[in-house]
Design a protein around this motif. Structure first.
Motif, PDB file in Angstrom:
ATOM      1  N   LYS A 106     -19.439 -35.644 -71.439  1.00  0.00           N
ATOM      2  CA  LYS A 106     -19.243 -34.205 -71.616  1.00  0.00           C
ATOM      3  C   LYS A 106     -20.612 -33.551 -71.671  1.00  0.00           C
ATOM      4  N   GLU A 107     -20.758 -32.466 -70.915  1.00  0.00           N
ATOM      5  CA  GLU A 107     -22.048 -31.776 -70.903  1.00  0.00           C
ATOM      6  C   GLU A 107     -22.157 -30.908 -72.150  1.00  0.00           C
ATOM      7  N   ILE A 108     -23.212 -31.108 -72.914  1.00  0.00           N
ATOM      8  CA  ILE A 108     -23.427 -30.320 -74.133  1.00  0.00           C
ATOM      9  C   ILE A 108     -24.704 -29.479 -74.033  1.00  0.00           C
ATOM     10  N   GLY A 109     -25.372 -29.561 -72.915  1.00  0.00           N
ATOM     11  CA  GLY A 109     -26.578 -28.780 -72.647  1.00  0.00           C
ATOM     12  C   GLY A 109     -26.847 -28.820 -71.165  1.00  0.00           C
ATOM     13  N   ASP A 110     -27.952 -28.237 -70.740  1.00  0.00           N
ATOM     14  CA  ASP A 110     -28.276 -28.239 -69.320  1.00  0.00           C
ATOM     15  C   ASP A 110     -28.589 -29.660 -68.870  1.00  0.00           C
ATOM     16  N   GLU A 111     -27.604 -30.260 -68.187  1.00  0.00           N
ATOM     17  CA  GLU A 111     -27.695 -31.638 -67.706  1.00  0.00           C
ATOM     18  C   GLU A 111     -27.977 -32.625 -68.846  1.00  0.00           C
ATOM     19  N   ARG A 112     -27.438 -32.319 -70.014  1.00  0.00           N
ATOM     20  CA  ARG A 112     -27.477 -33.245 -71.167  1.00  0.00           C
ATOM     21  C   ARG A 112     -26.035 -33.567 -71.534  1.00  0.00           C
ATOM     22  N   TYR A 113     -25.758 -34.864 -71.661  1.00  0.00           N
ATOM     23  CA  TYR A 113     -24.374 -35.299 -71.783  1.00  0.00           C
ATOM     24  C   TYR A 113     -24.172 -36.133 -73.053  1.00  0.00           C
TER      25      TYR A 113
ATOM     26  N   LYS B  38     -23.622 -30.610 -59.448  1.00  0.00           N
ATOM     27  CA  LYS B  38     -23.753 -30.606 -60.912  1.00  0.00           C
ATOM     28  C   LYS B  38     -22.406 -30.868 -61.586  1.00  0.00           C
ATOM     29  N   LYS B  39     -21.355 -30.259 -61.047  1.00  0.00           N
ATOM     30  CA  LYS B  39     -20.019 -30.455 -61.614  1.00  0.00           C
ATOM     31  C   LYS B  39     -19.564 -31.906 -61.453  1.00  0.00           C
ATOM     32  N   ILE B  40     -19.843 -32.476 -60.279  1.00  0.00           N
ATOM     33  CA  ILE B  40     -19.463 -33.869 -60.036  1.00  0.00           C
ATOM     34  C   ILE B  40     -20.201 -34.795 -61.006  1.00  0.00           C
ATOM     35  N   LYS B  41     -21.485 -34.512 -61.213  1.00  0.00           N
ATOM     36  CA  LYS B  41     -22.257 -35.335 -62.141  1.00  0.00           C
ATOM     37  C   LYS B  41     -21.718 -35.216 -63.558  1.00  0.00           C
ATOM     38  N   THR B  42     -21.222 -34.022 -63.916  1.00  0.00           N
ATOM     39  CA  THR B  42     -20.658 -33.817 -65.248  1.00  0.00           C
ATOM     40  C   THR B  42     -19.381 -34.626 -65.429  1.00  0.00           C
ATOM     41  N   GLN B  43     -18.613 -34.733 -64.358  1.00  0.00           N
ATOM     42  CA  GLN B  43     -17.320 -35.417 -64.452  1.00  0.00           C
ATOM     43  C   GLN B  43     -17.389 -36.886 -64.056  1.00  0.00           C
TER      44      GLN B  43
ATOM     45  N   ASP C 143     -25.095 -39.920 -78.232  1.00  0.00           N
ATOM     46  CA  ASP C 143     -25.690 -38.628 -77.870  1.00  0.00           C
ATOM     47  C   ASP C 143     -26.554 -38.775 -76.603  1.00  0.00           C
ATOM     48  N   PRO C 144     -27.062 -37.635 -76.046  1.00  0.00           N
ATOM     49  CA  PRO C 144     -27.834 -37.708 -74.796  1.00  0.00           C
ATOM     50  C   PRO C 144     -29.095 -38.571 -74.882  1.00  0.00           C
ATOM     51  N   ASP C 145     -29.603 -38.787 -76.105  1.00  0.00           N
ATOM     52  CA  ASP C 145     -30.817 -39.586 -76.258  1.00  0.00           C
ATOM     53  C   ASP C 145     -30.524 -41.071 -76.463  1.00  0.00           C
ATOM     54  N   GLY C 146     -29.238 -41.447 -76.438  1.00  0.00           N
ATOM     55  CA  GLY C 146     -28.882 -42.853 -76.534  1.00  0.00           C
ATOM     56  C   GLY C 146     -28.675 -43.363 -77.948  1.00  0.00           C
ATOM     57  N   TYR C 147     -28.463 -42.474 -78.910  1.00  0.00           N
ATOM     58  CA  TYR C 147     -28.218 -42.889 -80.295  1.00  0.00           C
ATOM     59  C   TYR C 147     -26.731 -42.765 -80.614  1.00  0.00           C
ATOM     60  N   ILE C 148     -26.201 -43.733 -81.385  1.00  0.00           N
ATOM     61  CA  ILE C 148     -24.787 -43.727 -81.762  1.00  0.00           C
ATOM     62  C   ILE C 148     -24.579 -42.690 -82.860  1.00  0.00           C
ATOM     63  N   SER C 149     -23.644 -41.745 -82.607  1.00  0.00           N
ATOM     64  CA  SER C 149     -23.363 -40.697 -83.597  1.00  0.00           C
ATOM     65  C   SER C 149     -21.998 -40.866 -84.239  1.00  0.00           C
ATOM     66  N   ALA C 150     -21.187 -41.826 -83.771  1.00  0.00           N
ATOM     67  CA  ALA C 150     -19.885 -42.116 -84.379  1.00  0.00           C
ATOM     68  C   ALA C 150     -19.434 -43.480 -83.882  1.00  0.00           C
ATOM     69  N   MET C 151     -18.670 -44.217 -84.759  1.00  0.00           N
ATOM     70  CA  MET C 151     -18.186 -45.539 -84.373  1.00  0.00           C
ATOM     71  C   MET C 151     -16.985 -45.941 -85.211  1.00  0.00           C
TER      72      MET C 151
ATOM     73  N   VAL D 132     -19.235 -40.615 -64.212  1.00  0.00           N
ATOM     74  CA  VAL D 132     -20.166 -41.485 -64.929  1.00  0.00           C
ATOM     75  C   VAL D 132     -21.069 -42.150 -63.890  1.00  0.00           C
ATOM     76  N   MET D 133     -22.334 -41.781 -63.948  1.00  0.00           N
ATOM     77  CA  MET D 133     -23.292 -42.313 -63.008  1.00  0.00           C
ATOM     78  C   MET D 133     -23.846 -43.650 -63.503  1.00  0.00           C
ATOM     79  N   GLN D 134     -24.588 -44.292 -62.654  1.00  0.00           N
ATOM     80  CA  GLN D 134     -25.187 -45.575 -63.028  1.00  0.00           C
ATOM     81  C   GLN D 134     -26.130 -45.415 -64.210  1.00  0.00           C
ATOM     82  N   GLU D 135     -26.877 -44.303 -64.219  1.00  0.00           N
ATOM     83  CA  GLU D 135     -27.795 -44.085 -65.345  1.00  0.00           C
ATOM     84  C   GLU D 135     -27.044 -43.796 -66.643  1.00  0.00           C
ATOM     85  N   ASP D 136     -25.851 -43.183 -66.538  1.00  0.00           N
ATOM     86  CA  ASP D 136     -25.030 -42.955 -67.735  1.00  0.00           C
ATOM     87  C   ASP D 136     -24.560 -44.283 -68.323  1.00  0.00           C
ATOM     88  N   ARG D 137     -24.089 -45.156 -67.468  1.00  0.00           N
ATOM     89  CA  ARG D 137     -23.622 -46.466 -67.927  1.00  0.00           C
ATOM     90  C   ARG D 137     -24.770 -47.241 -68.579  1.00  0.00           C
ATOM     91  N   ALA D 138     -25.975 -47.103 -68.040  1.00  0.00           N
ATOM     92  CA  ALA D 138     -27.127 -47.811 -68.610  1.00  0.00           C
ATOM     93  C   ALA D 138     -27.424 -47.315 -70.016  1.00  0.00           C
TER      94      ALA D 138
END
Length: 397
Positions: A343-350, A259-264, A382-390, A266-272
């Motif tokens: 950055k993890e902001i919830g249980d396995e939500r980044y 879990k810690k490794i996944k938090t730190q 955000d974790p749902d894929g929406y831009i919250s700052a730019m 960037v996985m393939q699904e994160d990049r997607a």
């Protein structure tokens, strides 16, 4: 007395053992050793199962009958050689017999009868006591023998030998054979411990899967694999440990590390998630698709091009402003130089922070104006894929 292989299960036992302690088949008097190849097999078989040499059973029977006949003939001859002796019978004196009848002697009171009866009773009691003592002793020896043959502790086996010096030879032979086996097993275990390698421990388990040290060997292998995984501290290494030790002693630690490794990392699904979010935003800008642009951002952006707490309306205003009257067409193209942090902001939500360069190509009516520009885009998603700052910074060349 000799140590042989049981013809039924192959275990090493004494040829004097009544039965094999492993499979229970009868041994003493039931096996024969092939004179041709030395194979041990049951004496009711017609031939050796290894070399097919015929069992010399009929020859043994004929020899035994001949020997018995010769002995009987000798005894008959000896009886025939003994001379007959006639013993003279003395004449009967009738007068003395009558006289004795007329004057019977006085009987003396005898004490021999009670003494003999007492001796018989005493002997009988001793015999009964000896019988029960002997049976108890045999039963205890059998129990000790069964316990020793099931034990993996050399001390138990040695105790049996010390306490049962008059035990049947086949029992003592079997116990000593098992002691030798355990000594070899302990030697293999000592070598595996000295080596300390995973390969040596696995080799020991392959040779002695039911050893008393089997669990300790598995524990050491588990510890070695976890040490390797934790030292490497990569997603692949930890996942390999979990695959090899689904019920290992370090499963909880491995899951926490994963879990810690996944938090730190960037996985393939994160990049997607990141690339799809930014592409949706700029494709909407290219197409002047206001609804698509609104769907690409959160209802409230913490920062949009320097404005805090920006709304979706502020994002639409940006798109309208960049399309000047002389612009015929515009195309934003993102380069493949993404730099993503999570950055993890919830249980396995980044939450993702991304930096990427982009090329803006512009088609204008006025050919003297700028037709191409480069920008550095920084965004928070955000974790749902929406831009919250730019933010967008023009790169001057």
């Amino acid at each position: 007395m000799a140590i042989i292989k049981c013809p039924e299960c192959g275990r090493q036992i004494s040829d004097k053992a009544p039965t094999c302690p492993n499979c229970g088949v009868e041994i003493a008097g039931k096996v024969i050793k092939c004179a041709q190849c030395g194979e041990v097999y049951f004496n009711n078989q017609e031939s050796c199962p290894n070399c097919h040499h015929h069992t010399p059973l009929s020859v043994q029977i004929n020899n035994d009958n001949t020997a018995e006949l010769t002995q009987n003939e000798k005894e008959t001859k000896q009886q025939a050689d003994i001379p007959t002796v006639q013993i003279p019978v003395p004449p009967i004196n009738h007068s003395s017999s009558i006289s004795s009848k007329q004057q019977p002697p006085k009987r003396k009171k005898s004490i021999a009868g009670p003494v003999i009866i007492s001796l018989i009773i005493a002997v009988a009691l001793c015999g009964v006591c000896f019988y029960f003592y002997n049976n108890t002793k045999k039963e205890k020896e059998m129990n000790d023998y069964a316990f020793a043959m099931k034990s993996d502790d050399p001390l138990v086996l040695q105790t049996y030998l010390n306490n049962n010096l008059d035990a049947p030879a086949e029992h003592r032979d079997s116990v000593m054979a098992r002691m030798e086996f355990l000594k070899r097993q302990d030697s293999d275990w000592s070598n595996a411990l000295v080596s300390g390698s995973k390969f040596a421990l696995q080799d020991y388990l392959a040779k002695h899967p039911d050893s008393e040290h089997a669990q300790e060997a598995r524990h050491k292998i588990d510890s070695i694999d976890w040490a390797d995984a934790s030292n490497e501290n990569t997603l692949e290494a930890v996942q390999l440990y979990l695959a090899q030790h689904a019920n290992g002693e370090h499963v909880d630690e491995a899951n926490a590390a994963l879990k810690k490794i996944k938090t730190q990392t960037v996985m393939q699904e994160d990049r997607a998630i990141v690339t799809q979010s930014l592409r949706r935003f700029f494709q909407s800008v290219n197409a002047r698709n206001e609804s698509g642009l609104e769907d690409a951002v959160t209802p409230l952006l913490t920062n949009f091009l320097g404005k805090t707490d920006a709304t979706k309306a502020d994002v639409l205003t940006f798109m309208r402003k960049i399309y000047k009257d002389d612009i015929i067409n515009m195309n934003w193209r993102l380069n493949n130089d993404y730099k993503i942090d999570k950055k993890e902001i919830g249980d396995e939500r980044y939450e993702y922070t991304v930096s990427v360069s982009a090329l803006q190509s512009i088609e204008r009516t006025d050919k003297d104006k700028e037709k191409e520009a480069r920008y550095r885009i920084k965004a928070t998603i955000d974790p749902d894929g929406y831009i919250s700052a730019m933010t967008m910074t023009k790169i001057l060349e």
